[in-house]
Design an enzyme around this catalytic site. Structure first.
Site, PDB file in Angstrom:
ATOM      1  N   ASP A  41      -1.142   1.481  -3.797  1.00 54.48           N
ATOM      2  CA  ASP A  41      -2.253   0.454  -4.414  1.00 54.48           C
ATOM      3  C   ASP A  41      -3.609   0.849  -4.725  1.00 54.48           C
ATOM      4  O   ASP A  41      -4.508   0.306  -5.205  1.00 54.48           O
ATOM      5  CB  ASP A  41      -2.401  -0.809  -3.419  1.00 54.48           C
ATOM      6  CG  ASP A  41      -3.065  -0.332  -2.197  1.00 54.48           C
ATOM      7  OD1 ASP A  41      -3.206   0.750  -1.850  1.00 54.48           O
ATOM      8  OD2 ASP A  41      -3.541  -1.342  -1.483  1.00 54.48           O
TER       9      ASP A  41
ATOM     10  N   ASP B 235      -6.302   2.451  -3.147  1.00 54.52           N
ATOM     11  CA  ASP B 235      -7.273   2.354  -2.260  1.00 54.52           C
ATOM     12  C   ASP B 235      -7.563   3.551  -1.595  1.00 54.52           C
ATOM     13  O   ASP B 235      -8.653   3.683  -0.596  1.00 54.52           O
ATOM     14  CB  ASP B 235      -7.344   0.885  -1.530  1.00 54.52           C
ATOM     15  CG  ASP B 235      -6.292   1.239  -0.399  1.00 54.52           C
ATOM     16  OD1 ASP B 235      -5.207   1.872  -0.532  1.00 54.52           O
ATOM     17  OD2 ASP B 235      -6.343   0.011   0.461  1.00 54.52           O
TER      18      ASP B 235
ATOM     19  N   SER C  74       0.798  -1.123   0.088  1.00 54.98           N
ATOM     20  CA  SER C  74      -0.072  -0.086  -0.040  1.00 54.98           C
ATOM     21  C   SER C  74       0.953   1.292  -0.002  1.00 54.98           C
ATOM     22  O   SER C  74       1.492   1.359  -0.880  1.00 54.98           O
ATOM     23  CB  SER C  74      -0.887  -0.220   1.231  1.00 54.98           C
ATOM     24  OG  SER C  74      -1.875   1.010   1.050  1.00 54.98           O
TER      25      SER C  74
ATOM     26  N   ASP D 298      -2.629   6.436  -3.489  1.00 54.72           N
ATOM     27  CA  ASP D 298      -1.449   5.964  -2.862  1.00 54.72           C
ATOM     28  C   ASP D 298      -0.914   4.742  -3.763  1.00 54.72           C
ATOM     29  O   ASP D 298      -1.404   4.363  -4.943  1.00 54.72           O
ATOM     30  CB  ASP D 298      -1.920   5.288  -1.530  1.00 54.72           C
ATOM     31  CG  ASP D 298      -2.674   4.309  -1.404  1.00 54.72           C
ATOM     32  OD1 ASP D 298      -3.574   3.919  -2.469  1.00 54.72           O
ATOM     33  OD2 ASP D 298      -2.589   3.615  -0.456  1.00 54.72           O
TER      34      ASP D 298
END
Length: 452
Positions: free
Chosen positions: A249, A251, A108, A247
Site C-alpha cells: 500500500d 506507506d 499492506s 510495500d
C-alpha cells in the site's frame, strides 16, 4: 471495554474469515456512514457526507469495495471511488477534496489472501479511538436502509492518480530535479504501480520499474519492501544510482544504493534528521520505536537530537510526534513520518525527502551514514502455552538481568509478547553479533524451560 474489531491499523484478517467477509464489511460501511452523518455540525448543515474509497491490487478488493459502497449508500453517504491508490494517497485526497472521510482496502505488506479496512478522518489522519468505538457500537444496531430519496450515490474519481502524483512532486524542492539519475522503483505489484514510476520520471529520473504487473494474487510476492532482494539484484544489474522499495500500500520505504546495500527505516531517519540539521540549524527531537537500533539512538544524541522510543507501530510514533510537536519519526520496517510534508507515512514522499537530502549534501547514503554502524540484533520467537505466566518466572528474570548487566552501555534487551499468537519475542542488541546471539539464546532457553 476493549475494541472488538479495530486494531492498531484498522481491521485486518484473512479474506472469507470473520471479520473480512462481505456481509460484515457492508455493515461496517453502514456503521461508519451513520457515525459520519451524526458528526457535530453535519446534521445542522444538512450536507450529505462523502467518503473516498481506495484500495490496493488484491483480487478481494473488488468484493470488499462493493460491500463498503453498499453500506455507505444505505446510510445515506455518497461515495467516490479512487481505484488502486496508495494509502497515503487516500489520506491526501480526503483532505484536499474536503471529504468527510477516506477508506483504504488493504492489508499492506501481508500476502494477497489477507485484506483489511482502515479509515482516515477529514483531515487525513487515522481515526481517533473514540470514533472507532462509535463505529463498533453501531455494528450492534439493526441496519435500517435510508429511503430511496436519501440513498447515497457513487461515482469514480477519474483524476485521483494525477492529483496524488502532483502532490508527491510538490514535496520535492523546486530548485532540484532528478535528471541524470537512474532509479529502480519496486512497487510490490501493489497500489503504487500506476503512480510511483510517474512521480520519479516526471522529476527527470531514468526509471526502471519492477513489481508493476499486479494480477490480484502477486502483491508483495517476492518483491517490494518485504522482499528487497529483487530490488538489490535489479540495482546492480542495471547499474542504477538508487533503488526504491515500497510495500503493497506504499506507506513503507526501503532504499538500496548503487552497490546493492540496503538501508532500513532507522538509517533513513538518521539521514533525514542530519539533512534537517544542515538545512535548518537544529532538530529538537525524533521518534523511533522499541525496535529502533541502538546505534541510531546514540548517533542522534551525539548530534544533539533528543530521541524517544514509542511502542511498535506507526500509530504510536505519530502520537509521540504530535505530543512533542516534532516532525520526524520512523520504524525500522520503513514507515517514515515527516509531519511537515504529510499527515501519515508515505513511501513515495519519503523517497523524495531522501533524494533531496542526497542532492543537498552532494553525498551518497553511505557517506551520510559514515560512523553509524548498526548494532547486530538477534530476535528469537519462543512459542509458549496460551496464558503462560512468563513475567512471574524468577529464571527468566535472572537471565534478563544477567544479559542487561553484561551489556550495560553497549547493548539492550527487549522482551515482548505477541499480540496475535502465544509467542514471546526475545530481542538482544549488542556491539558484537556473538554477544547478541549468546544472550538471546540464554534468555530464550530460560523462557522455554519456564513455560514448558
Amino acid at each position: 471495554m476493549g475494541r472488538r474489531y479495530f486494531g492498531t491499523d484498522g481491521i485486518r484478517g484473512k479474506v472469507g474469515d470473520a471479520p473480512i467477509t462481505p456481509d460484515f464489511v457492508l455493515r461496517l460501511g453502514y456503521a461508519a456512514g451513520k457515525v459520519l452523518a451524526s458528526a457535530p455540525g453535519r446534521a445542522a448543515s444538512g450536507a450529505r457526507p462523502t467518503v473516498l474509497i481506495g484500495k490496493d491490487t488484491r483480487v478481494s478488493g473488488y468484493m470488499l469495495e462493493a460491500a463498503l459502497e453498499a453500506g455507505f449508500s444505505a446510510a445515506g453517504v455518497d461515495v467516490m471511488l479512487a481505484g488502486p491508490m496508495p494509502t497515503p494517497g487516500v489520506a491526501y485526497l480526503t483532505r484536499a477534496l474536503r471529504l468527510s472521510a477516506g477508506v483504504v482496502i488493504s492489508a499492506s505488506h501481508n500476502p494477497y489472501h489477507d485484506n483489511g479496512i482502515k479509515f482516515f478522518s477529514a483531515d487525513g489522519n487515522k481515526l481517533p479511538d473514540e470514533t472507532e468505538a462509535e463505529i463498533e457500537a453501531w455494528l450492534d444496531k439493526s441496519l435500517d436502509c435510508a429511503p430511496s430519496d436519501g440513498l447515497g450515490k457513487a461515482r469514480r474519481l477519474d483524476d485521483a492518480a494525477g492529483r496524488y502524483i502532483e502532490f508527491c512532486k510538490s514535496t520535492f524542492p523546486a530548485a532540484f530535479d532528478l535528471r541524470g539519475m537512474k532509479l529502480v522503483v519496486d512497487c510490490a505489484h501493489g497500489a503504487a504501480y500506476q503512480v510511483a514510476p510517474h512521480v520519479f520520471h516526471e522529476l527527470g529520473a531514468d526509471v526502471i520499474p519492477i513489481g508493476v504487473a499486479p494480477n490480484g494474487f502477486n502483491i508483495n510476492d517476492g518483491v517490494g519492501a518485504t522482499a528487497p532482494d529483487a530490488l538489490m539484484r535489479a540495482v546492480r544489474a542495471n547499474h542504477a544510482d538508487l533503488g526504491i522499495a515500497l510495500d503493497g500500500d506504499a506507506d513503507r520505504l526501503l532504499v538500496v544504493d548503487h552497490t546493492g546495500r540496503l538501508y532500513n527505516g532507522d538509517e533513513l531517519l538518521y539521514v533525514l534528521v542530519k539533512d534537517r540539521i544542515a538545512t535548518n540549524g537544529q532538530v529538537e527531537g525524533a521518534v523511533g520505536t522499541l525496535m529502533t537500533n541502538l546505534a541510531v539512538e546514540v548517533a542522534l544524541k551525539d548530534a544533539g537530537v533528543q530521541f524517544v522510543r514509542a511502542a511498535v507501530g506507526d500509530r504510536y510514533v505519530l502520537e509521540q510526534l504530535r505530543e512533542r510537536g516534532w516532525q520526524l519519526g520512523a520504524e525500522g520496517s520503513g514507515h517514515i513520518l515527516s509531519l511537515d510534508r504529510h499527515s501519515t507515512g508515505d513511501g513515495i514522499v519519503s523517497a523524495l525527502l531522501v533524494l533531496a537530502a542526497l542532492k543537498r549534501s552532494g553525498k551518497t547514503l553511505a557517506q551520510m551514514l559514515e560512523g553509524v554502524t548498526l548494532f547486530p540484533q538477534k530476535l528469537i520467537n519462543v512459542r509458549m502455552k496460551p496464558g503462560a505466566d512468563w513475567k512471574g518466572s524468577d529464571a527468566i528474570r535472572r537471565a534478563i538481568g544477567s544479559a542487561e548487566q553484561a551489556l550495560a552501555g553497549s547493548g539492550r534487551v527487549l522482551i515482548r509478547a505477541s499480540g496475535t499468537e502465544p509467542v514471546l519475542r526475545v530481542m538482544v542488541e549488542a556491539r558484537h553479533a556473538a554477544d547478541a546471539n549468546h544472550h538471546a539464546e540464554a534468555i530464550a532457553d530460560a523462557v522455554k524451560q519456564a513455560t514448558a
